[in-house]
Design a protein around this motif. Structure first.
Motif, PDB file in Angstrom:
ATOM      1  N   LEU A 167       0.820  -1.213   0.000  1.00  0.00           N
ATOM      2  CA  LEU A 167       0.000   0.000   0.000  1.00  0.00           C
ATOM      3  C   LEU A 167       0.852   1.260   0.000  1.00  0.00           C
ATOM      4  O   LEU A 167       0.600   2.199  -0.771  1.00  0.00           O
ATOM      5  N   TYR A 168       1.885   1.323   0.818  1.00  0.00           N
ATOM      6  CA  TYR A 168       2.685   2.545   0.919  1.00  0.00           C
ATOM      7  C   TYR A 168       3.385   2.875  -0.395  1.00  0.00           C
ATOM      8  O   TYR A 168       3.638   4.040  -0.717  1.00  0.00           O
ATOM      9  N   ARG A 169       3.698   1.832  -1.182  1.00  0.00           N
ATOM     10  CA  ARG A 169       4.491   2.047  -2.382  1.00  0.00           C
ATOM     11  C   ARG A 169       3.716   2.793  -3.467  1.00  0.00           C
ATOM     12  O   ARG A 169       4.304   3.424  -4.346  1.00  0.00           O
ATOM     13  N   HIS A 170       2.404   2.749  -3.418  1.00  0.00           N
ATOM     14  CA  HIS A 170       1.615   3.530  -4.379  1.00  0.00           C
ATOM     15  C   HIS A 170       1.978   5.008  -4.252  1.00  0.00           C
ATOM     16  O   HIS A 170       2.187   5.701  -5.253  1.00  0.00           O
ATOM     17  N   LEU A 171       2.029   5.506  -3.013  1.00  0.00           N
ATOM     18  CA  LEU A 171       2.380   6.909  -2.790  1.00  0.00           C
ATOM     19  C   LEU A 171       3.836   7.166  -3.170  1.00  0.00           C
ATOM     20  O   LEU A 171       4.147   8.179  -3.820  1.00  0.00           O
ATOM     21  N   PHE A 172       4.740   6.267  -2.785  1.00  0.00           N
ATOM     22  CA  PHE A 172       6.155   6.459  -3.101  1.00  0.00           C
ATOM     23  C   PHE A 172       6.364   6.563  -4.608  1.00  0.00           C
ATOM     24  O   PHE A 172       7.130   7.413  -5.082  1.00  0.00           O
ATOM     25  N   ASP A 173       5.707   5.698  -5.372  1.00  0.00           N
ATOM     26  CA  ASP A 173       5.859   5.728  -6.827  1.00  0.00           C
ATOM     27  C   ASP A 173       5.302   7.019  -7.414  1.00  0.00           C
ATOM     28  O   ASP A 173       5.851   7.563  -8.378  1.00  0.00           O
ATOM     29  N   THR A 174       4.207   7.509  -6.829  1.00  0.00           N
ATOM     30  CA  THR A 174       3.628   8.768  -7.306  1.00  0.00           C
ATOM     31  C   THR A 174       4.544   9.946  -6.999  1.00  0.00           C
ATOM     32  O   THR A 174       4.784  10.812  -7.846  1.00  0.00           O
ATOM     33  N   LEU A 175       5.093   9.972  -5.797  1.00  0.00           N
ATOM     34  CA  LEU A 175       5.986  11.073  -5.431  1.00  0.00           C
ATOM     35  C   LEU A 175       7.278  11.058  -6.227  1.00  0.00           C
ATOM     36  O   LEU A 175       7.943  12.097  -6.355  1.00  0.00           O
ATOM     37  N   ALA A 176       7.635   9.914  -6.792  1.00  0.00           N
ATOM     38  CA  ALA A 176       8.836   9.847  -7.629  1.00  0.00           C
ATOM     39  C   ALA A 176       8.699  10.718  -8.869  1.00  0.00           C
ATOM     40  O   ALA A 176       9.697  11.074  -9.506  1.00  0.00           O
ATOM     41  N   GLU A 177       7.465  11.082  -9.215  1.00  0.00           N
ATOM     42  CA  GLU A 177       7.229  11.955 -10.360  1.00  0.00           C
ATOM     43  C   GLU A 177       7.461  13.427 -10.011  1.00  0.00           C
ATOM     44  O   GLU A 177       7.309  14.294 -10.873  1.00  0.00           O
ATOM     45  N   LEU A 178       7.816  13.694  -8.752  1.00  0.00           N
ATOM     46  CA  LEU A 178       8.133  15.055  -8.307  1.00  0.00           C
ATOM     47  C   LEU A 178       9.585  15.072  -7.838  1.00  0.00           C
ATOM     48  O   LEU A 178       9.876  15.197  -6.645  1.00  0.00           O
ATOM     49  N   PRO A 179      10.539  14.961  -8.767  1.00  0.00           N
ATOM     50  CA  PRO A 179      11.940  14.783  -8.378  1.00  0.00           C
ATOM     51  C   PRO A 179      12.585  15.990  -7.722  1.00  0.00           C
ATOM     52  O   PRO A 179      13.608  15.849  -7.054  1.00  0.00           O
ATOM     53  N   PRO A 184      16.515  26.055   5.290  1.00  0.00           N
ATOM     54  CA  PRO A 184      16.495  27.336   5.995  1.00  0.00           C
ATOM     55  C   PRO A 184      15.457  28.324   5.465  1.00  0.00           C
ATOM     56  O   PRO A 184      15.000  29.191   6.204  1.00  0.00           O
ATOM     57  N   ASN A 185      15.091  28.201   4.196  1.00  0.00           N
ATOM     58  CA  ASN A 185      14.115  29.126   3.611  1.00  0.00           C
ATOM     59  C   ASN A 185      12.792  28.426   3.325  1.00  0.00           C
ATOM     60  O   ASN A 185      12.148  28.668   2.307  1.00  0.00           O
ATOM     61  N   LEU A 186      12.374  27.590   4.240  1.00  0.00           N
ATOM     62  CA  LEU A 186      11.151  26.812   4.057  1.00  0.00           C
ATOM     63  C   LEU A 186       9.934  27.727   3.951  1.00  0.00           C
ATOM     64  O   LEU A 186       9.682  28.562   4.815  1.00  0.00           O
ATOM     65  N   ARG A 187       9.157  27.547   2.871  1.00  0.00           N
ATOM     66  CA  ARG A 187       7.929  28.337   2.680  1.00  0.00           C
ATOM     67  C   ARG A 187       6.700  27.587   3.170  1.00  0.00           C
ATOM     68  O   ARG A 187       5.710  28.203   3.573  1.00  0.00           O
ATOM     69  N   GLY A 188       6.740  26.281   3.087  1.00  0.00           N
ATOM     70  CA  GLY A 188       5.580  25.508   3.499  1.00  0.00           C
ATOM     71  C   GLY A 188       5.837  24.023   3.381  1.00  0.00           C
ATOM     72  O   GLY A 188       6.839  23.588   2.813  1.00  0.00           O
ATOM     73  N   VAL A 189       4.908  23.238   3.946  1.00  0.00           N
ATOM     74  CA  VAL A 189       5.057  21.782   3.975  1.00  0.00           C
ATOM     75  C   VAL A 189       3.748  21.135   3.542  1.00  0.00           C
ATOM     76  O   VAL A 189       2.669  21.510   4.018  1.00  0.00           O
ATOM     77  N   LEU A 190       3.846  20.176   2.637  1.00  0.00           N
ATOM     78  CA  LEU A 190       2.704  19.364   2.259  1.00  0.00           C
ATOM     79  C   LEU A 190       2.758  18.069   3.059  1.00  0.00           C
ATOM     80  O   LEU A 190       3.741  17.328   2.978  1.00  0.00           O
ATOM     81  N   PHE A 191       1.723  17.821   3.850  1.00  0.00           N
ATOM     82  CA  PHE A 191       1.622  16.580   4.606  1.00  0.00           C
ATOM     83  C   PHE A 191       0.705  15.623   3.859  1.00  0.00           C
ATOM     84  O   PHE A 191      -0.391  15.998   3.422  1.00  0.00           O
ATOM     85  N   THR A 192       1.158  14.381   3.716  1.00  0.00           N
ATOM     86  CA  THR A 192       0.344  13.374   3.062  1.00  0.00           C
ATOM     87  C   THR A 192       0.478  12.050   3.803  1.00  0.00           C
ATOM     88  O   THR A 192       1.439  11.831   4.545  1.00  0.00           O
ATOM     89  N   VAL A 193      -0.506  11.195   3.606  1.00  0.00           N
ATOM     90  CA  VAL A 193      -0.516   9.882   4.261  1.00  0.00           C
ATOM     91  C   VAL A 193      -0.337   8.796   3.215  1.00  0.00           C
ATOM     92  O   VAL A 193      -0.483   9.035   2.015  1.00  0.00           O
ATOM     93  N   CYS A 194      -0.050   7.572   3.683  1.00  0.00           N
ATOM     94  CA  CYS A 194       0.291   6.481   2.767  1.00  0.00           C
ATOM     95  C   CYS A 194      -0.873   5.563   2.431  1.00  0.00           C
ATOM     96  O   CYS A 194      -0.665   4.557   1.764  1.00  0.00           O
ATOM     97  N   ASP A 195      -2.072   5.866   2.932  1.00  0.00           N
ATOM     98  CA  ASP A 195      -3.171   4.922   2.707  1.00  0.00           C
ATOM     99  C   ASP A 195      -4.199   5.441   1.699  1.00  0.00           C
ATOM    100  O   ASP A 195      -5.359   5.048   1.717  1.00  0.00           O
ATOM    101  N   GLN A 196      -3.766   6.369   0.796  1.00  0.00           N
ATOM    102  CA  GLN A 196      -4.625   6.851  -0.285  1.00  0.00           C
ATOM    103  C   GLN A 196      -3.970   6.495  -1.618  1.00  0.00           C
ATOM    104  O   GLN A 196      -3.307   7.313  -2.244  1.00  0.00           O
ATOM    105  N   PRO A 197      -4.148   5.270  -2.083  1.00  0.00           N
ATOM    106  CA  PRO A 197      -3.409   4.788  -3.251  1.00  0.00           C
ATOM    107  C   PRO A 197      -3.799   5.442  -4.571  1.00  0.00           C
ATOM    108  O   PRO A 197      -3.106   5.263  -5.572  1.00  0.00           O
ATOM    109  N   ARG A 198      -4.907   6.193  -4.604  1.00  0.00           N
ATOM    110  CA  ARG A 198      -5.363   6.786  -5.868  1.00  0.00           C
ATOM    111  C   ARG A 198      -4.850   8.207  -6.090  1.00  0.00           C
ATOM    112  O   ARG A 198      -5.123   8.808  -7.128  1.00  0.00           O
ATOM    113  N   LEU A 199      -4.110   8.764  -5.154  1.00  0.00           N
ATOM    114  CA  LEU A 199      -3.575  10.111  -5.338  1.00  0.00           C
ATOM    115  C   LEU A 199      -2.666  10.159  -6.558  1.00  0.00           C
ATOM    116  O   LEU A 199      -1.905   9.225  -6.817  1.00  0.00           O
TER     117      LEU A 199
END
Length: 451
Positions: free
Chosen positions: A289-301, A351-366
């Motif tokens: 299940l977690y790998r669905h998100l990991f594979d999707t985030l790989a498209e944001l290098p 050091p110049n962080l503008r914001g953070v996107l929080f996501t969970v690993c149990d939404q495989p359709r993202l």
């Protein structure tokens, strides 16, 4: 950000592409008669044709700032004939990039924008620009230089496909250029590929025409009017070059270093009690299940990512993918602990962080597109909370502006950032996504769709 790019040639287009992917609004300036050799992958083509499309990015020719704003509002790049880049006075760019590649400064000043970036030699960071991006092929290609200059121009073309000087097509005389070969044509050494000033121009090697000036362009003897690629692959004629992408990525890094950047925190430390344990490792359509998100985030290098988890397999996979890892050995203390561990890692690293996107690993359709839209919306709405929703119902992922970091770090229990969100409800922007993307795997029945 508002970005003004001086020049709309192939390298400038590579810079525009990398900035455009991150949602920035872009105007590119060009000459009345463009002198771009790799026309098929350059926004400068819009000057002659009214519009140009390069790898899904569209440029439209405009005549003034009002037209430019309308084009940018429609999600496209504005291209204007403006050799002196006078439109900057009305556009007021956050970033100005000089990508003319004239090997000298033709009029750019540090006063032109809060951040002025120059590509290639002829500029000195700290004198006539804030940052220089290295354009010479080699170990430092694409590096951002904040003090000093790029490597000097040697006059020797970079090697492509094992050839250097031979791949150049140069004017044989002053005058007007006439094509005898088109981009994408295969030619042989000694073949006539153009006529300049009435004199033939011969190919110095065999290969494929990768670039060629348009007919009727004025040229000088010895001027580069085209290039030949020995690799005989038409994809290189219609795609942005590796060099242009690298220089573009360097410009993005410089802008993010100056203005700040965003990060992604993956929350993967939940116990999955309602699932019966081991939820994130459960097989879903042939993958954990977690790998669905990991594979999707790989498209944001180009986005820095950190994974908060206590699961060894997830930690090892994340590390292999280049993600930072924070171990949470006490998931029973609630989701707030994972959130704070991830946020602290971001604050300590960026050091110049503008914001953070929080996501969970149990939404495989993202989808990657959803992450891009959320981050783009956050970039364009500083100080806000950006939340995915379907039919007006909010859910994960959520992008938090760095201004909320203090309140998030003070959160406790298993409600995560929801109390902070309730307190600042008027600051929330909902971004509509497909309903199925919000679907999460909570119980084993969710794997089959049973109720």
């Amino acid at each position: 950000m508002n970005v003004l790019i001086k020049g709309a040639g192939d390298l400038a287009t590579g810079i525009a592409y990398e900035l455009f992917r991150r949602g920035h609004r872009i105007i590119m300036t060009e000459l009345p008669v463009p002198l771009t050799v790799r026309r098929s992958v350059a926004m400068s083509r819009a000057v002659c044709e009214g519009s140009a499309v390069v790898e899904g990015m569209t440029g439209v020719l405009v005549t003034d700032i009002e037209e430019a704003q309308a084009v940018m509002d429609s999600g496209k790049i504005a291209v204007i004939v403006d050799e002196a880049a006078d439109i900057r006075k009305e556009f007021c760019p956050d970033v100005l990039v000089d990508a003319i590649l004239a090997k000298k400064n033709t009029g750019t000043s540090r006063e032109d924008a809060p951040l002025v970036i120059a590509a290639g030699p002829g500029f000195t960071a700290g004198v006539d620009c804030h940052c220089v991006i290295e354009t010479k092929r080699g170990h430092t290609l694409g590096c951002a230089i904040w003090e000093g200059s790029a490597l000097p121009n040697t006059g020797v073309p970079g090697e492509v496909g094992g050839y250097s000087r031979e791949r150049l097509i140069q004017a044989s005389a002053d005058g007007v250029m006439e094509q005898e070969a088109e981009i994408g044509d295969e030619v042989s050494a000694g073949q006539i590929v153009a006529v300049t000033g009435g004199k033939p121009v011969y190919a110095k090697m065999s290969g494929m025409i990768r670039g060629m000036l348009q007919s009727k362009a004025p040229v000088k003897k010895g001027m580069k009017i085209g290039d030949i690629d020995a690799r005989l692959d038409r994809r290189y004629c219609v795609t942005i070059s590796d060099k242009a992408r690298c220089v573009g990525a360097g410009a993005v890094r410089a802008a993010e270093q100056y203005y700040g950047t965003y990060a992604v925190v993956v929350l993967a430390a939940g116990q999955g009690l309602r699932f019966g344990g081991g939820k994130l490792l459960a097989d879903v359509e042939g993958r954990p299940l977690y790998r669905h998100l990991f594979d999707t985030l790989a498209e944001l290098p180009d986005v820095w990512k950190v994974v908060v988890t206590g699961e060894k397999a997830i930690m090892e996979d994340a590390a292999k993918r280049g993600m930072a890892v924070v171990k949470n050995t006490q998931p029973e203390r609630g989701s707030s602990r994972s959130m704070k561990l991830g946020l602290k890692a971001c604050l300590d690293t960026l050091p110049n962080l503008r914001g953070v996107l929080f996501t969970v690993c149990d939404q495989p359709r993202l989808t990657a597109g959803t992450f891009v839209r959320l981050l783009r919306t956050a970039e364009q709405n500083p100080g806000r909370i950006v939340r995915a929703s379907a039919g007006g119902r909010g859910g994960n992922p959520v992008v938090w502006d760095a201004a909320y970091a203090g309140e998030l770090l003070a959160a406790t229990g298993d409600r995560g950032g929801r109390p902070v969100m309730e307190k600042h409800a008027e600051e929330i922007i909902l971004v509509e996504i497909e309903k199925e993307e919000l679907h999460d795997i909570d119980r084993k029945a969710d794997l089959t769709g049973e109720q």
